[in-house]
Design an enzyme around this catalytic site. Structure first.
Site, PDB file in Angstrom:
ATOM      1  N   GLU A  33      -0.664  -3.325 -10.804  1.00  0.00           N
ATOM      2  CA  GLU A  33       0.809  -3.411 -10.804  1.00  0.00           C
ATOM      3  C   GLU A  33       1.295  -4.836 -11.036  1.00  0.00           C
ATOM      4  O   GLU A  33       2.479  -5.138 -10.866  1.00  0.00           O
ATOM      5  CB  GLU A  33       1.361  -2.898  -9.457  1.00  0.00           C
TER       6      GLU A  33
ATOM      7  N   LEU B 214       0.829  -1.211   0.000  1.00  0.00           N
ATOM      8  CA  LEU B 214       0.000   0.000   0.000  1.00  0.00           C
ATOM      9  C   LEU B 214       0.862   1.259   0.000  1.00  0.00           C
ATOM     10  O   LEU B 214       0.849   2.032   0.936  1.00  0.00           O
ATOM     11  CB  LEU B 214      -0.896  -0.045   1.249  1.00  0.00           C
ATOM     12  N   HIS B 215       1.608   1.447  -1.112  1.00  0.00           N
ATOM     13  CA  HIS B 215       2.444   2.648  -1.197  1.00  0.00           C
ATOM     14  C   HIS B 215       1.605   3.803  -1.753  1.00  0.00           C
ATOM     15  O   HIS B 215       0.377   3.713  -1.844  1.00  0.00           O
ATOM     16  CB  HIS B 215       3.703   2.380  -2.027  1.00  0.00           C
ATOM     17  N   ALA B 216       2.267   4.870  -2.151  1.00  0.00           N
ATOM     18  CA  ALA B 216       1.544   6.109  -2.467  1.00  0.00           C
ATOM     19  C   ALA B 216       0.488   5.960  -3.555  1.00  0.00           C
ATOM     20  O   ALA B 216      -0.637   6.432  -3.408  1.00  0.00           O
ATOM     21  CB  ALA B 216       2.550   7.200  -2.856  1.00  0.00           C
TER      22      ALA B 216
END
Lengths: 238, 216
Positions: free
Chosen positions: A234, A161-163
């Site tokens: 992704e 859960l990155h930016a």
């Protein structure tokens, strides 16, 4: 949707900050108008700020993010010169972090007050990350149980859960009539806030609990589940 | 006795200030390089050159003092760039509001004009006495202007007293710790340097005295 104005001493700094922030938004984001540089060099110009306020004008209001010193003075003077009819807020947020937070939250349809608060809390992810290394003190949000729909999911994308995924969830949830929370590792985050989501520091393989209340609660659960299970787009490369 | 100040004399004041910032530009920038971003002299030279370009026709068209000062303020806002743009810009914009349509100012009107300008700077920059800013030259200057009028001196005498007091105020900023502006990032390292804004503000009041002396 609110409008956003960026006031900086440097045209290059403003352009790069806007590009960085807009990378976080997929689909339509807020109008971001820039007033940066003066007389061909570093500086700010209150009349340029007035013009930017007009370009970003929205009945929902305008949030102004500034770098330092005369950027603040020029923005205050611009308000005096142009006396806009819609609400305008000058933000004390740090320019880069605040802009990223504000653009994402505004894209989700949040009101001026909410976007302003989000921008001003924009140092939270950095403070939290550094607190984990014992370099800074920031309290972790408390875990509170909420009744309503919920689902447990596992993050499958490599970066967790990155930016960008956080921004995708925040934008999707912001458009719905639901209060949505994401819990991970004993922490709870407002899913409409990409900043709070990032403070969860949830990596690949982390189990998260998504809970929602409100009219669109089920749709919110479904939307977030879809994003998580699709690895936030992704997974194609792997 | 100098009884009244015409718009033409106000233009002479601006012209005299322009000459002063040209003459002292290197000094102002040196002061600013010690505690700021080394552009105060260059910024004011660019600003006052733009001002004199903008008001060149003002005397022949006999605008009011308010028209003149408003044009000065807006020109500084768009041409200076640094913090002195909005600060000096606000000074002249507020001064313009105080003088309004008048084409000739008596001593009390000159004081009211300067006071409105200073109040604008305070509103804009939130400066207080001893913060090591323009205020520390302008405020004692204006106090001296008012006292001189009260003791019966004419507007020229008052302006000269103001210029002297502003110069003292400027010098008194040297031992202070800067609490406003870029210099405040330096904290105690700002001690031992005269504030560039106080220095240019002292020039502004000296220029007024010079213009009044030349007008007779």
């Amino acid at each position: 949707m609110i409008g956003i104005v960026v006031v900086s001493h440097s045209a290059a700094l403003a352009a790069a900050a806007v590009a960085l922030a807009e990378e976080m938004v997929h689909g339509s984001g807020p109008v971001v108008a820039v007033a940066a540089g003066a007389a061909g060099g570093f500086g700010t110009d209150a009349t340029e700020v007035s013009a930017a306020l007009a370009r970003a004008a929205s009945p929902d209001g305008v949030l102004v993010l500034m770098d330092l010193g005369s950027a603040v003075l020029s923005s205050e003077l611009a308000l005096e010169l142009s006396s806009p009819t819609h609400p305008v807020r000058l933000s004390s947020a740090p320019l880069v972090e605040g802009l990223v937070a504000a653009v994402v939250r505004a894209a989700g349809g949040a009101d001026l007050e909410t976007v302003a608060r989000e921008a001003e809390a924009a140092l939270l992810p950095k403070a939290t990350a550094l607190a984990e290394h014992g370099l800074s003190a920031a309290p972790a949000p408390a875990l509170v149980a909420v009744p309503g729909a919920s689902v447990r999911l596992t993050l499958v994308n490599p970066q967790g859960l990155h930016a960008r995924p956080a921004a995708q969830i925040a934008t999707a949830v912001g458009a719905l009539a639901a209060e949505v929370a994401v819990e991970a590792g004993g922490r709870r985050a407002d899913a409409a806030s990409s900043l709070e989501l990032m403070t969860l520091a949830a990596g690949q393989g982390t189990e998260i609990t998504v809970s929602a209340t409100g009219a669109d609660a089920e749709q919110a659960i479904a939307t977030v589940s879809e994003l998580v299970l699709a690895g936030f787009g992704e997974l194609e490369a792997s | 006795m100098t009884e009244s100040v015409s718009v033409a004399t106000l233009v002479d004041w601006l012209s005299s200030f322009r000459d002063a910032v040209h003459e002292q530009g290197t000094y102002l920038t040196e002061l600013d390089s010690a505690i700021g971003d080394a552009d105060h002299g260059a910024n004011l030279i660019r600003g006052m050159d733009a001002v004199m370009g903008a008001v060149a026709g003002e005397v022949s068209t006999v605008g009011s003092a308010g028209d003149l000062l408003k044009k000065v303020g807006m020109t500084l806002v768009t041409s200076v760039g640094g913090a002195s743009g909005p600060l000096y810009g606000t000074f002249f914009l507020r001064a313009a509001t105080a003088t309004g349509d008048a084409t000739s100012l008596d001593a009390a009107a000159v004081l009211a004009m300067l006071r409105a300008g200073l109040e604008g700077i305070v509103a804009r920059g939130k400066a207080e006495a001893g913060d090591k800013t323009m205020y520390d030259a302008l405020a004692p200057g204006l106090d001296a202007f008012a006292s001189a009028l009260e003791s019966g001196r004419d507007v020229l005498g008052a302006a000269e007293a103001a210029a002297d007091a502003a110069a003292d105020g400027r010098d008194a900023t040297e031992p202070l710790i800067a609490l406003k502006g870029r210099a405040s990032y330096l904290g105690e390292r700002s001690v031992g340097h005269i504030d560039p804004g106080a220095a240019s503000s002292a020039l502004l009041l000296r220029a007024l005295a010079d213009a009044l002396a030349a007008a007779g």
